[in-house]
Design a protein around this motif. Sequence first.
Motif, PDB file in Angstrom:
ATOM      1  N   ALA A  30      96.760 -22.268  26.926  1.00 12.33           N
ATOM      2  CA  ALA A  30      95.306 -22.440  27.004  1.00 12.33           C
ATOM      3  C   ALA A  30      94.878 -23.896  27.202  1.00 12.33           C
ATOM      4  N   ARG A  31      95.758 -24.847  26.875  1.00 12.44           N
ATOM      5  CA  ARG A  31      95.388 -26.260  26.963  1.00 12.44           C
ATOM      6  C   ARG A  31      95.946 -26.960  28.188  1.00 12.44           C
ATOM      7  N   THR A  32      96.453 -26.223  29.136  1.00  9.01           N
ATOM      8  CA  THR A  32      97.078 -26.856  30.293  1.00  9.01           C
ATOM      9  C   THR A  32      96.475 -26.328  31.583  1.00  9.01           C
ATOM     10  N   SER A  33      96.888 -26.908  32.695  1.00 10.26           N
ATOM     11  CA  SER A  33      96.355 -26.501  33.997  1.00 10.26           C
ATOM     12  C   SER A  33      97.332 -25.545  34.692  1.00 10.26           C
ATOM     13  N   PRO A  34      96.864 -24.844  35.729  1.00  9.34           N
ATOM     14  CA  PRO A  34      97.726 -23.878  36.424  1.00  9.34           C
ATOM     15  C   PRO A  34      98.985 -24.483  37.037  1.00  9.34           C
ATOM     16  N   SER A  35      98.992 -25.776  37.298  1.00 14.44           N
ATOM     17  CA  SER A  35     100.171 -26.383  37.917  1.00 14.44           C
ATOM     18  C   SER A  35     101.279 -26.707  36.915  1.00 14.44           C
ATOM     19  N   ASN A  36     100.989 -26.590  35.620  1.00 17.18           N
ATOM     20  CA  ASN A  36     102.006 -26.886  34.606  1.00 17.18           C
ATOM     21  C   ASN A  36     103.077 -25.814  34.575  1.00 17.18           C
ATOM     22  N   LYS A  37     104.308 -26.226  34.253  1.00 17.79           N
ATOM     23  CA  LYS A  37     105.429 -25.289  34.206  1.00 17.79           C
ATOM     24  C   LYS A  37     105.773 -24.960  32.755  1.00 17.79           C
ATOM     25  N   PHE A  38     106.061 -23.683  32.514  1.00 15.73           N
ATOM     26  CA  PHE A  38     106.435 -23.233  31.186  1.00 15.73           C
ATOM     27  C   PHE A  38     107.893 -22.834  31.124  1.00 15.73           C
ATOM     28  N   PHE A  39     108.454 -22.475  32.243  1.00 21.66           N
ATOM     29  CA  PHE A  39     109.902 -22.312  32.345  1.00 21.66           C
ATOM     30  C   PHE A  39     110.309 -22.398  33.793  1.00 21.66           C
ATOM     31  N   ILE A  40     111.566 -22.711  33.987  1.00 21.78           N
ATOM     32  CA  ILE A  40     112.151 -22.844  35.319  1.00 21.78           C
ATOM     33  C   ILE A  40     113.238 -21.797  35.436  1.00 21.78           C
ATOM     34  N   GLN A  41     113.246 -21.103  36.562  1.00 19.37           N
ATOM     35  CA  GLN A  41     114.291 -20.115  36.829  1.00 19.37           C
ATOM     36  C   GLN A  41     115.192 -20.640  37.937  1.00 19.37           C
ATOM     37  N   LEU A  42     116.487 -20.611  37.678  1.00 15.32           N
ATOM     38  CA  LEU A  42     117.485 -20.976  38.675  1.00 15.32           C
ATOM     39  C   LEU A  42     118.227 -19.692  39.037  1.00 15.32           C
ATOM     40  N   ASN A  43     118.194 -19.318  40.289  1.00 19.13           N
ATOM     41  CA  ASN A  43     118.777 -18.041  40.710  1.00 19.13           C
ATOM     42  C   ASN A  43     120.262 -18.131  41.023  1.00 19.13           C
ATOM     43  N   ASP A  44     120.999 -17.121  40.550  1.00 19.00           N
ATOM     44  CA  ASP A  44     122.422 -16.957  40.889  1.00 19.00           C
ATOM     45  C   ASP A  44     123.221 -18.249  40.763  1.00 19.00           C
ATOM     46  N   VAL A  45     123.158 -18.879  39.606  1.00 22.39           N
ATOM     47  CA  VAL A  45     123.836 -20.159  39.402  1.00 22.39           C
ATOM     48  C   VAL A  45     125.346 -19.976  39.277  1.00 22.39           C
ATOM     49  N   ASN A  46     125.765 -19.007  38.506  1.00 22.08           N
ATOM     50  CA  ASN A  46     127.195 -18.769  38.308  1.00 22.08           C
ATOM     51  C   ASN A  46     127.402 -17.303  37.947  1.00 22.08           C
ATOM     52  N   ARG A  47     128.528 -16.992  37.344  1.00 24.34           N
ATOM     53  CA  ARG A  47     128.831 -15.592  37.005  1.00 24.34           C
ATOM     54  C   ARG A  47     127.846 -14.994  36.010  1.00 24.34           C
ATOM     55  N   TRP A  48     127.068 -15.865  35.319  1.00 23.84           N
ATOM     56  CA  TRP A  48     126.065 -15.367  34.384  1.00 23.84           C
ATOM     57  C   TRP A  48     124.868 -14.777  35.109  1.00 23.84           C
ATOM     58  N   GLY A  49     124.635 -15.189  36.331  1.00 19.96           N
ATOM     59  CA  GLY A  49     123.450 -14.752  37.068  1.00 19.96           C
ATOM     60  C   GLY A  49     122.393 -15.836  37.077  1.00 19.96           C
ATOM     61  N   ASP A  50     121.191 -15.506  36.611  1.00 21.37           N
ATOM     62  CA  ASP A  50     120.079 -16.447  36.615  1.00 21.37           C
ATOM     63  C   ASP A  50     120.062 -17.277  35.327  1.00 21.37           C
ATOM     64  N   ILE A  51     119.567 -18.508  35.452  1.00 17.16           N
ATOM     65  CA  ILE A  51     119.428 -19.413  34.318  1.00 17.16           C
ATOM     66  C   ILE A  51     117.936 -19.710  34.145  1.00 17.16           C
ATOM     67  N   TYR A  52     117.479 -19.698  32.900  1.00 16.08           N
ATOM     68  CA  TYR A  52     116.089 -20.007  32.576  1.00 16.08           C
ATOM     69  C   TYR A  52     116.064 -21.208  31.645  1.00 16.08           C
ATOM     70  N   VAL A  53     115.171 -22.154  31.923  1.00 17.38           N
ATOM     71  CA  VAL A  53     115.030 -23.353  31.105  1.00 17.38           C
ATOM     72  C   VAL A  53     113.598 -23.367  30.575  1.00 17.38           C
ATOM     73  N   SER A  54     113.440 -23.493  29.251  1.00 13.71           N
ATOM     74  CA  SER A  54     112.106 -23.490  28.646  1.00 13.71           C
ATOM     75  C   SER A  54     112.040 -24.507  27.508  1.00 13.71           C
ATOM     76  N   PHE A  55     110.812 -24.791  27.061  1.00 15.08           N
ATOM     77  CA  PHE A  55     110.595 -25.716  25.957  1.00 15.08           C
ATOM     78  C   PHE A  55     110.045 -24.926  24.773  1.00 15.08           C
ATOM     79  N   ASN A  56     110.756 -24.929  23.664  1.00 13.03           N
ATOM     80  CA  ASN A  56     110.388 -24.176  22.471  1.00 13.03           C
ATOM     81  C   ASN A  56     109.491 -25.046  21.582  1.00 13.03           C
ATOM     82  N   ARG A  57     108.265 -25.232  22.014  1.00 14.66           N
ATOM     83  CA  ARG A  57     107.310 -26.093  21.306  1.00 14.66           C
ATOM     84  C   ARG A  57     107.011 -25.529  19.920  1.00 14.66           C
TER      85      ARG A  57
END
Length: 141
Positions: free
Chosen positions: A13-40
Amino acid sequence: SWRGKLYGVTDVARTSPSNKFFIQLNDVNRWGDIYVSFNRNTGMNSDVWEYGNQVLVHSKKRQVEEKGPTSLRAWLKPGEKYKVPNSSVLISFVRFVRGKKAFAVVEITGAHNPCLGLPKVKCHKTDYCQWKRKTKKCQAL
């Protein structure tokens, strides 16, 4: 590579639409997709027992069905780095910036993901972008 600000989902609610809350990296390795987030550690998330104000790295097997469980692979404190096994991807929690709109400065290198670092991609606050192989375009989901 990509370097930017990651906000916690409790700050939507305190940020703008251009702010990122997580990043998805597709098909990085045998795990599949990787997600990076900030646990505020604030708001509804203020009583977290683990990984407060840390950058989290999750993985999810690529499946036909998009929904599914993720696995926690790493939790980073400021100054720490994580190299994704069997890939050239390195995720760094550069620093934590405190304040009303606190955020994590994160750097991701070695990722060949067209969604990262494209300023013209218009992703909404709670959405993320994903590279669509068929259309060869970065699209918000």
